[in-house]
Enzyme design. Structure first.
Site, mmCIF file in Angstrom:
data_model
loop_
_atom_site.group_PDB
_atom_site.id
_atom_site.type_symbol
_atom_site.label_atom_id
_atom_site.label_comp_id
_atom_site.label_asym_id
_atom_site.label_seq_id
_atom_site.Cartn_x
_atom_site.Cartn_y
_atom_site.Cartn_z
ATOM 1 N N ASP A 121 0.807 -1.212 0.000
ATOM 2 C CA ASP A 121 0.000 0.000 0.000
ATOM 3 C C ASP A 121 0.841 1.263 0.000
ATOM 4 O O ASP A 121 1.891 1.331 0.652
ATOM 5 C CB ASP A 121 -0.876 0.018 1.257
ATOM 6 N N ASP A 319 -3.948 -1.658 10.815
ATOM 7 C CA ASP A 319 -4.714 -2.120 9.653
ATOM 8 C C ASP A 319 -6.224 -2.096 9.905
ATOM 9 O O ASP A 319 -7.001 -2.310 8.965
ATOM 10 C CB ASP A 319 -4.263 -3.529 9.238
HETATM 11 C C1 LIG Z 1 2.799 -7.628 4.712
HETATM 12 C C2 LIG Z 1 2.596 -7.139 6.108
HETATM 13 O O1 LIG Z 1 2.748 -7.900 7.064
HETATM 14 N N1 LIG Z 1 2.216 -5.876 6.229
HETATM 15 C C3 LIG Z 1 1.948 -5.322 7.540
HETATM 16 C C4 LIG Z 1 3.267 -4.957 8.186
HETATM 17 O O2 LIG Z 1 3.949 -4.088 7.293
HETATM 18 P P1 LIG Z 1 5.487 -3.708 7.548
HETATM 19 O O3 LIG Z 1 6.191 -4.860 8.166
HETATM 20 O O4 LIG Z 1 5.945 -3.189 6.251
HETATM 21 O O5 LIG Z 1 5.361 -2.555 8.614
HETATM 22 P P2 LIG Z 1 6.383 -2.174 9.792
HETATM 23 O O6 LIG Z 1 5.994 -2.952 11.004
HETATM 24 O O7 LIG Z 1 7.761 -2.295 9.282
HETATM 25 O O8 LIG Z 1 6.036 -0.653 10.058
HETATM 26 C C5 LIG Z 1 5.114 0.066 9.354
HETATM 27 C C6 LIG Z 1 5.319 1.550 9.539
HETATM 28 O O9 LIG Z 1 5.021 1.919 10.839
HETATM 29 C C7 LIG Z 1 6.055 2.641 11.408
HETATM 30 N N2 LIG Z 1 6.177 2.213 12.794
HETATM 31 C C8 LIG Z 1 6.362 0.909 13.089
HETATM 32 C C9 LIG Z 1 6.504 0.522 14.406
HETATM 33 C C10 LIG Z 1 6.462 1.518 15.380
HETATM 34 O O10 LIG Z 1 6.588 1.243 16.579
HETATM 35 N N3 LIG Z 1 6.243 2.798 15.041
HETATM 36 C C11 LIG Z 1 6.109 3.169 13.750
HETATM 37 O O11 LIG Z 1 5.921 4.342 13.462
HETATM 38 C C12 LIG Z 1 7.291 2.293 10.603
HETATM 39 O O12 LIG Z 1 8.214 3.339 10.636
HETATM 40 C C13 LIG Z 1 6.714 2.031 9.247
HETATM 41 O O13 LIG Z 1 6.645 3.188 8.475
HETATM 42 O O14 LIG Z 1 3.033 -4.333 9.439
HETATM 43 C C14 LIG Z 1 2.287 -3.098 9.350
HETATM 44 C C15 LIG Z 1 2.223 -2.528 10.755
HETATM 45 O O15 LIG Z 1 1.483 -3.346 11.609
HETATM 46 C C16 LIG Z 1 0.924 -3.380 8.739
HETATM 47 O O16 LIG Z 1 0.256 -2.160 8.536
HETATM 48 C C17 LIG Z 1 1.044 -4.105 7.418
HETATM 49 O O17 LIG Z 1 -0.222 -4.578 7.013
HETATM 50 C C1 LIG Z 2 -0.870 -2.329 4.617
HETATM 51 C C2 LIG Z 2 -1.246 -3.582 4.400
HETATM 52 O O1 LIG Z 2 -0.643 -4.467 3.582
HETATM 53 P P1 LIG Z 2 0.801 -4.355 2.855
HETATM 54 O O2 LIG Z 2 1.800 -4.301 3.947
HETATM 55 O O3 LIG Z 2 0.856 -5.625 2.099
HETATM 56 O O4 LIG Z 2 0.771 -3.131 2.007
HETATM 57 C C3 LIG Z 2 -2.437 -4.170 5.065
HETATM 58 O O5 LIG Z 2 -2.573 -5.409 5.013
HETATM 59 O O6 LIG Z 2 -3.261 -3.416 5.643
#
Ligand SMILES: CC(=O)N[C@H]1[C@@H](OP(=O)(O)OP(=O)(O)OC[C@H]2O[C@@H](n3ccc(=O)[nH]c3=O)[C@H](O)[C@@H]2O)O[C@H](CO)[C@@H](O)[C@@H]1O
Ligand SMILES: C=C(OP(=O)(O)O)C(=O)O
Length: 435
Positions: A121, A319
């Site tokens: 996304d 999410d």
């Molecule tokens: C394929 C998959 O599994 N996707 C999920 C995964 O994405 P994904 O693993 O890509 O997401 P991350 O956990 O790495 O973090 C997402 C974003 O949140 C920010 N961040 C993260 C942790 C924190 O404590 N504070 C903070 O601000 C990070 O900087 C980043 O921009 O986890 C996200 C966070 O639950 C979900 O929205 C996504 O659906």
């Molecule tokens: C943000 C999401 O998915 P992805 O990390 O695959 O973009 C989601 O499942 O809500």
């Protein structure tokens, strides 16, 4: 680009079975690369993201057997590492977010892992630093080709170490965990993510012969092993789908039973919806949502307006925040929605405002919602789905609205919700796929 046409205002009724969890299965599928042995996976949802990843694994040489509708076996005996240099890989690898998690297993087993900037996304900055800093600390060399947006890690061998993650990244934790499970020595992973997705990955890896302790907490201890074998794994029901269906029932004033939800793994999700005034009852492992004409948002004890915000697990998942927001638009009372993680995920409220919802976007991260208490219905409009969860929120809004709505770009929805149109039709919804 496909579209859904929806005639809103119908009460829905019946039972719905949640699909397997998208974000869990993406991890589990990548983990099959850790072993030359056969891995059987049950409850694999038939959604675009999952099918893209299965296709990518197949291109990498993994033998894929479809044993049933949602039942697969994978054997990564002959992996074609050279494929990662091909243009097709560069194109397909960037098609989804979950593909990033092939890097950890490939690095652990073959000493190299490459990936183009993964998709997913467009909801704000989505960095990968946590992943690659983790691999480097385990002893890998890292190279980023900025012109091509291509990430490369290589290592003769990985060595266990102490790692304090800068944030509990979900896919970052999964990637490092898989790499560390075959490193020499012990890795201690602190500030690890602990979503049910990660707990399930730990369970799977341990059943393959890994030695991981601390699953469910933010401190994981991984004693590296030389070899991982085959296993059988069943994917949990998708907690984001379950939350979406709770929101759907409330918004449309419908009586819906969500089957086999695996309630203990839903964490704070049911209580967060209860705080919006939504009633629900656990019957065995089914979640029964009665039809409600009105639901009232709680205030804090001192009477002030409540905030619902996202947090890493065991906090409320980001999410489901878009779903909470749309549900609040027809609640009685007001709530502040605070999306801390992603800076572009609330912009879709413009469409809800066009439909008649009372929402003020305070800044990119916060929106105040003043519920209409079903005294005024939203009105159907034509709109485009910007991301997966906003897409489903708009779909829920359209199902509750007066008149016809059209939602374009539904590939965003299809990448994470299996046959959503036919499953909603079975509940009595007037929804059709028009292109
Ligand atoms: C394929 C998959 O599994 N996707 C999920 C995964 O994405 P994904 O693993 O890509 O997401 P991350 O956990 O790495 O973090 C997402 C974003 O949140 C920010 N961040 C993260 C942790 C924190 O404590 N504070 C903070 O601000 C990070 O900087 C980043 O921009 O986890 C996200 C966070 O639950 C979900 O929205 C996504 O659906
Ligand atoms: C943000 C999401 O998915 P992805 O990390 O695959 O973009 C989601 O499942 O809500």
């Amino acid at each position: 680009m496909g579209a859904f046409e929806i005639i809103g205002g119908k009460k829905l009724k019946g039972e719905i079975i949640p699909q397997g969890a998208k974000n869990e299965v993406l991890q589990i599928l990548c983990a099959v690369l850790l072993t030359p042995e056969r891995v059987e996976i049950e409850n694999v949802p038939n959604i675009i993201d999952v099918n893209k990843l299965i296709d990518l694994l197949s291109d990498l040489g993994v033998k894929v057997e479809k044993l049933g509708d949602e039942h697969y076996a994978f054997t990564a005996e002959n992996v074609d590492i050279e494929y990662m240099h091909s243009d097709t890989f560069k194109k397909k690898g960037s098609g989804l977010r979950g593909s990033i998690m092939i890097v950890g297993p490939l690095l652990a087993r073959f000493g190299k892992g490459y990936i183009p900037k993964p998709g997913g996304d467009k909801i704000g900055r989505r960095r990968l630093d946590t992943h690659f800093i983790g691999f480097q600390k385990l002893g890998a060399n890292f190279n980023y080709k900025s012109k091509e947006n291509f990430y490369e890690v290589e290592a003769n061998h990985l060595k266990g170490t102490y790692l304090h993650l800068d944030e509990p990244s979900v896919t970052g934790t999964a990637n490092i965990l898989m790499a560390a499970s075959m490193a020499k020595g012990t890795t201690t992973l602190y500030n690890a993510a602990c979503e049910p997705y990660i707990q399930q990955l730990c369970k799977m890896l341990n059943s393959m012969g890994a030695k991981i302790k601390g699953a469910g907490s933010n401190l994981l201890t991984i004693e590296g092993v030389d070899y991982l074998g085959g296993c059988k794994h069943r994917v949990l029901p998708d907690m984001i789908e379950i939350g979406s269906f709770i929101g759907l029932a409330a918004m449309t004033g419908s009586e819906i039973t969500i089957k086999d939800v695996n309630y203990p793994m839903l964490g704070i999700i049911p209580d967060t919806f209860r705080r919006l005034g939504i009633k629900m009852e656990l019957k065995g492992d089914d979640l029964y949502i009665p039809a409600q004409d009105s639901y009232e948002i709680e205030s804090y004890i001192d009477g002030s307006i409540m905030t619902i915000s996202d947090n890493p697990w065991p906090g409320f998942t980001p999410d489901l925040l878009s779903i909470v927001l749309v549900v609040a638009s027809q609640a009685k009372g007001a709530v502040l929605i605070h999306q801390k993680m992603f800076e572009s995920r609330l912009f879709f409220v413009d469409k809800l405002i066009d439909m008649g919802a009372q929402i003020i976007l305070c800044d990119p991260h916060r929106a105040t919602v003043i519920g209409l208490d079903h005294k005024v219905n939203l009105r159907g409009i034509s709109m485009t789905s910007p991301d997966i969860r906003a897409g489903v929120s708009l779909l829920i809004a359209a199902l509750s609205a007066d008149g016809k709505s059209t939602i374009h770009n539904i590939e965003q929805i299809d990448r994470g919700y299996q046959n959503i149109d036919t499953r909603l039709q079975a509940l009595g919804a007037d929804i059709k796929r028009i292109s």
